[in-house]
Design a protein around this motif. Structure first.
Motif, PDB file in Angstrom:
ATOM      1  N   ALA A 118       0.843  -1.203   0.000  1.00 25.21           N
ATOM      2  CA  ALA A 118       0.000   0.000   0.000  1.00 25.21           C
ATOM      3  C   ALA A 118       0.877   1.252   0.000  1.00 25.21           C
ATOM      4  O   ALA A 118       0.597   2.222  -0.714  1.00 25.21           O
ATOM      5  CB  ALA A 118      -0.925  -0.012   1.212  1.00 25.21           C
ATOM      6  N   LEU A 119       1.959   1.227   0.786  1.00 24.23           N
ATOM      7  CA  LEU A 119       2.873   2.377   0.827  1.00 24.23           C
ATOM      8  C   LEU A 119       3.521   2.585  -0.552  1.00 24.23           C
ATOM      9  O   LEU A 119       3.612   3.715  -1.043  1.00 24.23           O
ATOM     10  CB  LEU A 119       3.948   2.158   1.905  1.00 24.23           C
ATOM     11  N   LEU A 146       2.311   1.705  -3.441  1.00 24.41           N
ATOM     12  CA  LEU A 146       1.281   2.201  -4.365  1.00 24.41           C
ATOM     13  C   LEU A 146       1.081   3.708  -4.167  1.00 24.41           C
ATOM     14  O   LEU A 146       1.035   4.472  -5.137  1.00 24.41           O
ATOM     15  CB  LEU A 146      -0.028   1.443  -4.131  1.00 24.41           C
ATOM     16  N   GLY A 147       0.984   4.112  -2.889  1.00 28.35           N
ATOM     17  CA  GLY A 147       0.762   5.534  -2.569  1.00 28.35           C
ATOM     18  C   GLY A 147       1.914   6.403  -3.065  1.00 28.35           C
ATOM     19  O   GLY A 147       1.696   7.448  -3.688  1.00 28.35           O
ATOM     20  N   VAL A 148       3.140   5.948  -2.817  1.00 28.01           N
ATOM     21  CA  VAL A 148       4.314   6.713  -3.239  1.00 28.01           C
ATOM     22  C   VAL A 148       4.393   6.741  -4.772  1.00 28.01           C
ATOM     23  O   VAL A 148       4.737   7.763  -5.369  1.00 28.01           O
ATOM     24  CB  VAL A 148       5.604   6.123  -2.614  1.00 28.01           C
ATOM     25  N   ILE A 197       1.828   6.658  -6.832  1.00 25.70           N
ATOM     26  CA  ILE A 197       0.824   7.625  -7.312  1.00 25.70           C
ATOM     27  C   ILE A 197       1.397   9.053  -7.224  1.00 25.70           C
ATOM     28  O   ILE A 197       1.268   9.841  -8.154  1.00 25.70           O
ATOM     29  CB  ILE A 197      -0.502   7.490  -6.509  1.00 25.70           C
ATOM     30  N   LEU A 198       2.060   9.361  -6.096  1.00 25.18           N
ATOM     31  CA  LEU A 198       2.684  10.687  -5.941  1.00 25.18           C
ATOM     32  C   LEU A 198       3.721  10.923  -7.033  1.00 25.18           C
ATOM     33  O   LEU A 198       3.822  12.013  -7.592  1.00 25.18           O
ATOM     34  CB  LEU A 198       3.368  10.800  -4.575  1.00 25.18           C
ATOM     35  N   THR A 221       4.642  -2.472  -6.303  1.00 29.64           N
ATOM     36  CA  THR A 221       3.368  -1.754  -6.437  1.00 29.64           C
ATOM     37  C   THR A 221       3.552  -0.313  -6.890  1.00 29.64           C
ATOM     38  O   THR A 221       2.623   0.274  -7.445  1.00 29.64           O
ATOM     39  CB  THR A 221       2.590  -1.777  -5.107  1.00 29.64           C
ATOM     40  N   SER A 222       4.763   0.255  -6.668  1.00 36.02           N
ATOM     41  CA  SER A 222       4.951   1.657  -7.066  1.00 36.02           C
ATOM     42  C   SER A 222       4.865   1.811  -8.581  1.00 36.02           C
ATOM     43  O   SER A 222       4.416   2.843  -9.073  1.00 36.02           O
ATOM     44  CB  SER A 222       6.276   2.203  -6.542  1.00 36.02           C
ATOM     45  N   GLY A 232       1.375   2.278  -9.289  1.00 41.64           N
ATOM     46  CA  GLY A 232       0.988   3.592  -8.753  1.00 41.64           C
ATOM     47  C   GLY A 232       1.391   4.723  -9.676  1.00 41.64           C
ATOM     48  O   GLY A 232       0.631   5.678  -9.853  1.00 41.64           O
ATOM     49  N   GLY A 240      -1.041   7.496 -11.098  1.00 43.15           N
ATOM     50  CA  GLY A 240      -0.728   8.907 -10.860  1.00 43.15           C
ATOM     51  C   GLY A 240      -0.662   9.688 -12.158  1.00 43.15           C
ATOM     52  O   GLY A 240      -1.166  10.813 -12.239  1.00 43.15           O
ATOM     53  N   ILE A 256      -0.165  17.133   1.003  1.00 47.30           N
ATOM     54  CA  ILE A 256       0.162  15.746   1.384  1.00 47.30           C
ATOM     55  C   ILE A 256       1.498  15.708   2.132  1.00 47.30           C
ATOM     56  O   ILE A 256       1.647  15.032   3.153  1.00 47.30           O
ATOM     57  CB  ILE A 256       0.195  14.825   0.135  1.00 47.30           C
TER      58      ILE A 256
END
Lengths: 305, 45
Positions: free
Chosen positions: A30-31, A33-35, A37-38, A258-259, A262, A266, A285
């Motif tokens: 999840a981390l 993926l989030g990073v 997306i950023l 996952t990045s 992401g 993004g 953010i």
């Protein structure tokens, strides 16, 4: 098995954290993926978010979080550099000069980290966490401010590195810049490298404004060039920290897996949002991350005093 | 010593390969999309 122990010591496939088993890998994914997306949304590496979030949200010790974040940065910056090379956004001479400073800086940053652990924190994990949390709050606030105001270079003005009287001065043909201080450029690289080795951040958000405002590169060239500088510093730091057993391939691998997805999400979101709004959202953010790290800093301070 | 060196090579080599692989894969997807729908790409350009 004993023969393979040195390999295990370097790769660190198991490590301390708040979570375990499937929850640990879900949180890491999840981390990542989030990073990612950023990164896709704003075009930054996200190392400045990965290290503190690995420590605060997942509970991985700072030394391991820093090393694993650097290994992650090697993967993301390679992908970005490869893309920017095709687009012609690479200024090789600038990369090599800045990287000569950043690679030495990365080794110095690692030495400073060791000094902080042994001499300042006296080997106490809580005190070291307090120091690193404080540094990250400063970095995150500076990043939020830089992103919010979006630096633009005034055309026709000499940049600080062109005004700096610290020879020898060189010409960067690819960037169209004359009379740039070589020592000043190596100094900028050194500063970025120290941040990389000390905190596990690629420094993309900090290098970009520096390359635009201080060195004088145009924005597209600054993106590709900063990726090259970051990649070389991250490789040196990963080798140094990997040798000391402070990198986990499992953590970096989960984040990388996952990045990549992401980044695509993004990039798709980027097309649907206005550029000015994207910048402001990103600053918010980063500010939120600063608040999360500050809250954890207060928790650690209360526990240790 | 050999295993330690092998570990370092893996720590650098695997993320490098991953980065190049991801760029190659998504670059290929983008080129296929562009070939399938050139009008959209021209408008975007």
């Amino acid at each position: 098995m004993n023969d393979l122990q040195p390999l295990h010591d370097v790769l660190n496939l198991t490590y301390d954290s708040y979570l375990s088993g499937v929850w640990l890998y879900t949180a890491l994914a999840a981390l990542g993926l989030g990073v990612g997306i950023l990164t896709g949304l704003f075009g930054v590496g996200g190392g400045f978010m990965v290290t503190p979030m690995l420590r605060v949200l997942i509970g991985i010790p700072y030394e391991m979080a820093i090393g694993s974040s650097l290994c992650f940065i090697v993967g993301t910056s390679t992908s970005g550099l490869s893309r920017h090379r095709r687009l012609g956004n690479i200024e090789l001479r600038t990369i090599l000069i800045l990287a000569s400073g950043s690679m030495i800086g990365a080794i110095l940053g690692d030495a400073i980290q060791s000094l902080l652990i042994t001499h300042v924190a006296g080997g106490n994990e809580d005190i070291f966490t307090e120091i690193m949390h404080s540094l990250f709050v400063v970095i995150l606030l500076v990043t939020a401010w830089l992103v919010w105001r979006s630096p633009e270079r005034a055309e026709g003005h000499r940049t600080p590195l062109q005004r700096l009287r610290l020879g020898p001065n060189i010409t960067l043909h690819g960037a169209g810049l004359e009379d740039v201080s070589l020592a000043g450029m190596v100094g900028v690289g050194l500063g970025v490298g120290i941040l990389t080795g000390l905190m596990g951040v690629g420094g993309g958000v900090l290098i970009m404004p520096l390359l635009i405002l201080v060195v004088g590169l145009e924005t597209h060239k600054a993106v590709g060039t900063s990726l090259g500088v970051v990649l070389l510093a991250a490789v040196v730091s990963t080798i140094v920290k990997g040798w000391d057993g402070e990198v986990s391939l499992a953590v970096a691998g989960c984040l990388l897996a996952t990045s990549a997805l992401g980044v695509q999400i993004g990039a798709w979101m980027c097309d649907t949002l206005h550029a000015n709004k994207i910048r402001k959202y990103f600053a918010l953010i980063v500010l939120l991350a600063a608040i999360v790290v500050s809250a954890d800093l207060i928790r650690v301070l209360r526990r240790s005093h | 010593m050999i295993y330690r060196l092998l570990g370092i090579v893996m720590l650098i080599g695997l993320p490098l390969l991953w980065g190049l692989g991801v760029d190659w894969l998504f670059g290929r997807i983008a080129r296929r999309r562009a070939a399938a729908n050139p009008a959209t790409e021209d408008a975007e350009a």
